[in-house]
Design a protein around this motif. Structure first.
Motif, PDB file in Angstrom:
ATOM      1  N   MET A  54     -13.532   0.437 -10.012  1.00 31.48           N
ATOM      2  CA  MET A  54     -12.429   1.059  -9.261  1.00 31.48           C
ATOM      3  C   MET A  54     -12.960   1.903  -8.118  1.00 31.48           C
ATOM      4  O   MET A  54     -12.647   3.068  -8.003  1.00 31.48           O
ATOM      5  CB  MET A  54     -11.612   1.960 -10.210  1.00 31.48           C
ATOM      6  N   ASP A  55     -13.796   1.354  -7.292  1.00 31.65           N
ATOM      7  CA  ASP A  55     -14.299   2.195  -6.210  1.00 31.65           C
ATOM      8  C   ASP A  55     -13.858   1.691  -4.848  1.00 31.65           C
ATOM      9  O   ASP A  55     -14.399   2.053  -3.830  1.00 31.65           O
ATOM     10  CB  ASP A  55     -15.819   2.315  -6.271  1.00 31.65           C
ATOM     11  N   ILE A  56     -12.841   0.818  -4.853  1.00 35.58           N
ATOM     12  CA  ILE A  56     -12.312   0.330  -3.579  1.00 35.58           C
ATOM     13  C   ILE A  56     -10.952   0.963  -3.317  1.00 35.58           C
ATOM     14  O   ILE A  56     -10.074   0.952  -4.178  1.00 35.58           O
ATOM     15  CB  ILE A  56     -12.170  -1.207  -3.580  1.00 35.58           C
ATOM     16  N   LEU A  57     -10.817   1.534  -2.126  1.00 29.60           N
ATOM     17  CA  LEU A  57      -9.537   2.129  -1.745  1.00 29.60           C
ATOM     18  C   LEU A  57      -8.950   1.320  -0.596  1.00 29.60           C
ATOM     19  O   LEU A  57      -9.606   1.071   0.404  1.00 29.60           O
ATOM     20  CB  LEU A  57      -9.739   3.583  -1.291  1.00 29.60           C
ATOM     21  N   VAL A  58      -7.709   0.889  -0.774  1.00 27.37           N
ATOM     22  CA  VAL A  58      -7.022   0.186   0.309  1.00 27.37           C
ATOM     23  C   VAL A  58      -6.085   1.180   0.992  1.00 27.37           C
ATOM     24  O   VAL A  58      -5.134   1.663   0.386  1.00 27.37           O
ATOM     25  CB  VAL A  58      -6.229  -1.034  -0.201  1.00 27.37           C
ATOM     26  N   ILE A  59      -6.420   1.520   2.230  1.00 29.38           N
ATOM     27  CA  ILE A  59      -5.613   2.470   2.992  1.00 29.38           C
ATOM     28  C   ILE A  59      -4.510   1.729   3.745  1.00 29.38           C
ATOM     29  O   ILE A  59      -4.788   0.775   4.472  1.00 29.38           O
ATOM     30  CB  ILE A  59      -6.495   3.207   4.028  1.00 29.38           C
ATOM     31  N   VAL A  60      -3.275   2.149   3.543  1.00 31.80           N
ATOM     32  CA  VAL A  60      -2.161   1.519   4.249  1.00 31.80           C
ATOM     33  C   VAL A  60      -1.414   2.581   5.061  1.00 31.80           C
ATOM     34  O   VAL A  60      -0.556   3.277   4.533  1.00 31.80           O
ATOM     35  CB  VAL A  60      -1.179   0.845   3.260  1.00 31.80           C
ATOM     36  N   PRO A  61      -1.752   2.737   6.346  1.00 29.43           N
ATOM     37  CA  PRO A  61      -1.003   3.684   7.162  1.00 29.43           C
ATOM     38  C   PRO A  61       0.381   3.114   7.465  1.00 29.43           C
ATOM     39  O   PRO A  61       0.508   1.930   7.774  1.00 29.43           O
ATOM     40  CB  PRO A  61      -1.842   3.801   8.442  1.00 29.43           C
ATOM     41  N   ALA A  62       1.405   3.937   7.326  1.00 31.50           N
ATOM     42  CA  ALA A  62       2.762   3.413   7.525  1.00 31.50           C
ATOM     43  C   ALA A  62       3.648   4.445   8.208  1.00 31.50           C
ATOM     44  O   ALA A  62       3.738   5.586   7.767  1.00 31.50           O
ATOM     45  CB  ALA A  62       3.357   3.020   6.180  1.00 31.50           C
ATOM     46  N   TYR A  63       4.263   4.043   9.282  1.00 28.99           N
ATOM     47  CA  TYR A  63       5.211   4.906   9.973  1.00 28.99           C
ATOM     48  C   TYR A  63       6.526   4.137  10.121  1.00 28.99           C
ATOM     49  O   TYR A  63       6.569   3.121  10.800  1.00 28.99           O
ATOM     50  CB  TYR A  63       4.659   5.318  11.340  1.00 28.99           C
ATOM     51  N   ASN A  64       7.550   4.617   9.471  1.00 28.86           N
ATOM     52  CA  ASN A  64       8.857   3.953   9.455  1.00 28.86           C
ATOM     53  C   ASN A  64       8.751   2.466   9.107  1.00 28.86           C
ATOM     54  O   ASN A  64       9.214   1.612   9.847  1.00 28.86           O
ATOM     55  CB  ASN A  64       9.557   4.126  10.799  1.00 28.86           C
ATOM     56  N   GLU A  65       8.089   2.185   7.993  1.00 31.47           N
ATOM     57  CA  GLU A  65       7.930   0.805   7.543  1.00 31.47           C
ATOM     58  C   GLU A  65       8.710   0.566   6.254  1.00 31.47           C
ATOM     59  O   GLU A  65       8.296  -0.212   5.396  1.00 31.47           O
ATOM     60  CB  GLU A  65       6.447   0.467   7.334  1.00 31.47           C
ATOM     61  N   GLY A  66       9.834   1.239   6.120  1.00 32.55           N
ATOM     62  CA  GLY A  66      10.646   1.112   4.915  1.00 32.55           C
ATOM     63  C   GLY A  66      11.002  -0.329   4.571  1.00 32.55           C
ATOM     64  O   GLY A  66      11.144  -0.685   3.408  1.00 32.55           O
ATOM     65  N   GLN A  67      11.104  -1.166   5.623  1.00 35.03           N
ATOM     66  CA  GLN A  67      11.487  -2.562   5.388  1.00 35.03           C
ATOM     67  C   GLN A  67      10.313  -3.424   4.950  1.00 35.03           C
ATOM     68  O   GLN A  67      10.497  -4.486   4.373  1.00 35.03           O
ATOM     69  CB  GLN A  67      12.081  -3.152   6.674  1.00 35.03           C
ATOM     70  N   ASP A 126      -2.663  -2.678   7.590  1.00 38.81           N
ATOM     71  CA  ASP A 126      -1.520  -2.032   8.232  1.00 38.81           C
ATOM     72  C   ASP A 126      -0.237  -2.199   7.417  1.00 38.81           C
ATOM     73  O   ASP A 126      -0.040  -3.213   6.760  1.00 38.81           O
ATOM     74  CB  ASP A 126      -1.335  -2.547   9.660  1.00 38.81           C
ATOM     75  N   GLY A 127       0.604  -1.181   7.511  1.00 40.01           N
ATOM     76  CA  GLY A 127       1.800  -1.142   6.689  1.00 40.01           C
ATOM     77  C   GLY A 127       2.944  -2.006   7.196  1.00 40.01           C
ATOM     78  O   GLY A 127       4.019  -2.051   6.601  1.00 40.01           O
ATOM     79  N   ASP A 128       2.724  -2.705   8.305  1.00 40.88           N
ATOM     80  CA  ASP A 128       3.822  -3.481   8.878  1.00 40.88           C
ATOM     81  C   ASP A 128       3.840  -4.925   8.407  1.00 40.88           C
ATOM     82  O   ASP A 128       4.683  -5.713   8.833  1.00 40.88           O
ATOM     83  CB  ASP A 128       3.774  -3.441  10.414  1.00 40.88           C
ATOM     84  N   GLY A 129       2.896  -5.279   7.555  1.00 44.64           N
ATOM     85  CA  GLY A 129       2.917  -6.619   6.976  1.00 44.64           C
ATOM     86  C   GLY A 129       2.249  -7.689   7.802  1.00 44.64           C
ATOM     87  O   GLY A 129       2.336  -8.869   7.487  1.00 44.64           O
ATOM     88  N   GLN A 130       1.556  -7.312   8.878  1.00 41.78           N
ATOM     89  CA  GLN A 130       0.918  -8.368   9.670  1.00 41.78           C
ATOM     90  C   GLN A 130      -0.461  -8.762   9.135  1.00 41.78           C
ATOM     91  O   GLN A 130      -1.092  -9.670   9.650  1.00 41.78           O
ATOM     92  CB  GLN A 130       0.861  -8.011  11.152  1.00 41.78           C
ATOM     93  N   HIS A 131      -0.918  -8.064   8.102  1.00 39.21           N
ATOM     94  CA  HIS A 131      -2.205  -8.416   7.508  1.00 39.21           C
ATOM     95  C   HIS A 131      -2.013  -8.938   6.084  1.00 39.21           C
ATOM     96  O   HIS A 131      -1.949  -8.161   5.146  1.00 39.21           O
ATOM     97  CB  HIS A 131      -3.133  -7.191   7.447  1.00 39.21           C
ATOM     98  N   PRO A 132      -1.919 -10.268   5.915  1.00 39.43           N
ATOM     99  CA  PRO A 132      -1.767 -10.820   4.571  1.00 39.43           C
ATOM    100  C   PRO A 132      -2.953 -10.417   3.697  1.00 39.43           C
ATOM    101  O   PRO A 132      -4.101 -10.489   4.137  1.00 39.43           O
ATOM    102  CB  PRO A 132      -1.766 -12.335   4.809  1.00 39.43           C
ATOM    103  N   ALA A 133      -2.651  -9.981   2.470  1.00 35.77           N
ATOM    104  CA  ALA A 133      -3.688  -9.385   1.639  1.00 35.77           C
ATOM    105  C   ALA A 133      -4.780 -10.363   1.223  1.00 35.77           C
ATOM    106  O   ALA A 133      -5.832  -9.937   0.756  1.00 35.77           O
ATOM    107  CB  ALA A 133      -3.048  -8.747   0.407  1.00 35.77           C
ATOM    108  N   GLN A 134      -4.546 -11.661   1.403  1.00 35.02           N
ATOM    109  CA  GLN A 134      -5.603 -12.610   1.057  1.00 35.02           C
ATOM    110  C   GLN A 134      -6.845 -12.377   1.936  1.00 35.02           C
ATOM    111  O   GLN A 134      -7.947 -12.778   1.578  1.00 35.02           O
ATOM    112  CB  GLN A 134      -5.111 -14.053   1.234  1.00 35.02           C
ATOM    113  N   GLY A 135      -6.649 -11.699   3.064  1.00 32.66           N
ATOM    114  CA  GLY A 135      -7.764 -11.380   3.956  1.00 32.66           C
ATOM    115  C   GLY A 135      -8.653 -10.262   3.432  1.00 32.66           C
ATOM    116  O   GLY A 135      -9.769 -10.078   3.918  1.00 32.66           O
ATOM    117  N   ILE A 136      -8.155  -9.494   2.450  1.00 26.93           N
ATOM    118  CA  ILE A 136      -8.936  -8.359   1.936  1.00 26.93           C
ATOM    119  C   ILE A 136     -10.302  -8.819   1.436  1.00 26.93           C
ATOM    120  O   ILE A 136     -11.334  -8.234   1.769  1.00 26.93           O
ATOM    121  CB  ILE A 136      -8.153  -7.620   0.825  1.00 26.93           C
ATOM    122  N   ALA A 137     -10.288  -9.900   0.641  1.00 25.83           N
ATOM    123  CA  ALA A 137     -11.553 -10.411   0.103  1.00 25.83           C
ATOM    124  C   ALA A 137     -12.488 -10.833   1.233  1.00 25.83           C
ATOM    125  O   ALA A 137     -13.709 -10.664   1.144  1.00 25.83           O
ATOM    126  CB  ALA A 137     -11.277 -11.589  -0.823  1.00 25.83           C
TER     127      ALA A 137
END
Lengths: 237, 120
Positions: free
Chosen positions: A1-14, A87-98
């Motif tokens: 558990m030493d990986i942190l995924v930072i998701v900055p979000a400004y008005n990304e309620g949707q 990014d919190g706007d959904g333009q980065h599909p999480a499959q790219g994390i790996a």
């Protein structure tokens, strides 16, 4: 558990709930940290309600740089060795994390940029012409300065190792940090690598960079890059 | 002594008194008052010693003495404004750090609360 995924979000309620679920699915071992950058909508509340993310609510909007730095501070203080920024706007599909993580985990690079231009299949990213020209210019300047080809300087899909976390939690560029961060890390002799990742076109909400603002953006980036070249490195490696 | 000179001496002294009062009543910090005092004393010196302005104008190669005065004043104001921009930059940096700290502390409190509630 030493990986942190930072998701900055400004008005990304949707978008935020989808992003969190996506990250959780692709990187179940990582802690997800949403930095709610003083949103006026329900972003923070929605993120907390998923119970899959730790949420920092900043009292007022700092801008992307300040939000990401808050995440680095959290990573540093809680002993995370690796940070991924999505990014919190959904333009980065999480499959790219790996994909961005791999060069960090096998010690090939200190910071990895996920580039939409190095990824062959999937939907082609389309953007405003002015913005595309701006990106090309910034990319060209960065390539010259850093002595390394940078194809996607404005991409916020990135991974960082512990040494970089130690630096970035203290010093972080403010307004449009993505290109500046590259110069800053290069100046401090960190190894940067770009890998191809899929990216999506924004589905909901609107981009923070409108075409009217893009000239102001380009000028500001140009200035900060120029000043960045003149700055002395903070750490010696 | 021409009336204009008397007026400008009185004006300069009043400005200095006003500055002292601002600092005395802690409405203006000492460190931020220095540049203003400096400018006020330039006013006073130029009012008291009329030859000074002429001499400065000649020294700077400006034919019309009042133009030299304007130049000096504008430079002074420019420096003060620049000083303020530096101060504001420093303040906004500190403000940002405080903002992040509040966010991080808020999270800590929330976690602590959950932990305490779990103990009950």
């Amino acid at each position: 558990m030493d990986i942190l995924v930072i998701v900055p979000a400004y008005n990304e309620g949707q978008n935020i709930e989808t992003v969190i679920n996506d990250v959780k699915k692709e990187a179940p071992q990582a802690e997800i940290m949403v930095i709610n950058d003083g949103s006026s909508d329900q972003t923070g509340f929605i993120a907390e309600a998923t119970q899959k993310a730790t949420v920092i609510n900043l009292p007022y909007n700092l801008g992307i740089g300040g939000a990401v730095q808050a995440g680095f501070k959290y990573a540093k203080r809680n002993g995370f060795q690796t940070v991924v920024r999505v990014d919190g706007d959904g333009q980065h599909p999480a499959q790219g994390i790996a994909m961005v993580l791999e060069p960090i985990l096998n010690g090939e690079a200190d910071m990895v940029i996920g580039s939409r231009f190095l990824y062959s299949s999937g939907e082609k990213p389309r953007s405003v012409l002015a913005r595309r020209i701006g990106q090309k210019i910034i990319g060209f300047v960065l390539t010259i300065i850093s002595g390394q080809k940078i194809t996607d300087a404005s991409s916020g899909f990135r991974a960082y190792n512990e040494e970089v976390i130690n630096l970035l939690n203290k010093y972080y560029p403010a307004d449009y940090p993505e290109p500046e961060e590259i110069i800053f890390l290069k100046k401090n002799n960190f190894r940067i690598k770009e890998v191809g990742v899929p990216m999506k076109i924004r589905t909901k909400g609107s981009s923070s960079i409108t075409s009217v603002r893009s000239i102001y953006y380009a000028l500001k980036v140009a200035l900060s890059l120029f000043i960045g070249i003149l700055r002395n490195p903070i750490i010696k490696k | 002594m021409p009336i204009f000179q008397i007026l400008s001496i009185i004006g300069s002294v009043l400005i200095i008194v006003f500055l002292i009062e601002l600092v005395r009543s802690r409405r203006l910090k000492e460190s931020y008052s220095l540049l203003w005092f400096f400018i006020a004393f330039v006013f006073l010196s130029v009012s008291l010693w009329r030859g000074l302005l002429e001499w400065l104008a000649v020294f700077m190669g400006i034919g019309y003495a009042p133009a030299a005065l304007f130049f000096i004043l504008i430079m002074g104001l420019y420096l003060i404004s620049l000083h303020f921009s530096v101060v504001i930059s420093r303040l906004s940096e500190k403000n940002k750090d405080l903002n992040q700290e509040i966010g991080l502390l808020d999270l800590k409190i929330k976690k602590l609360k959950e932990w305490i509630d779990g103990m009950k």
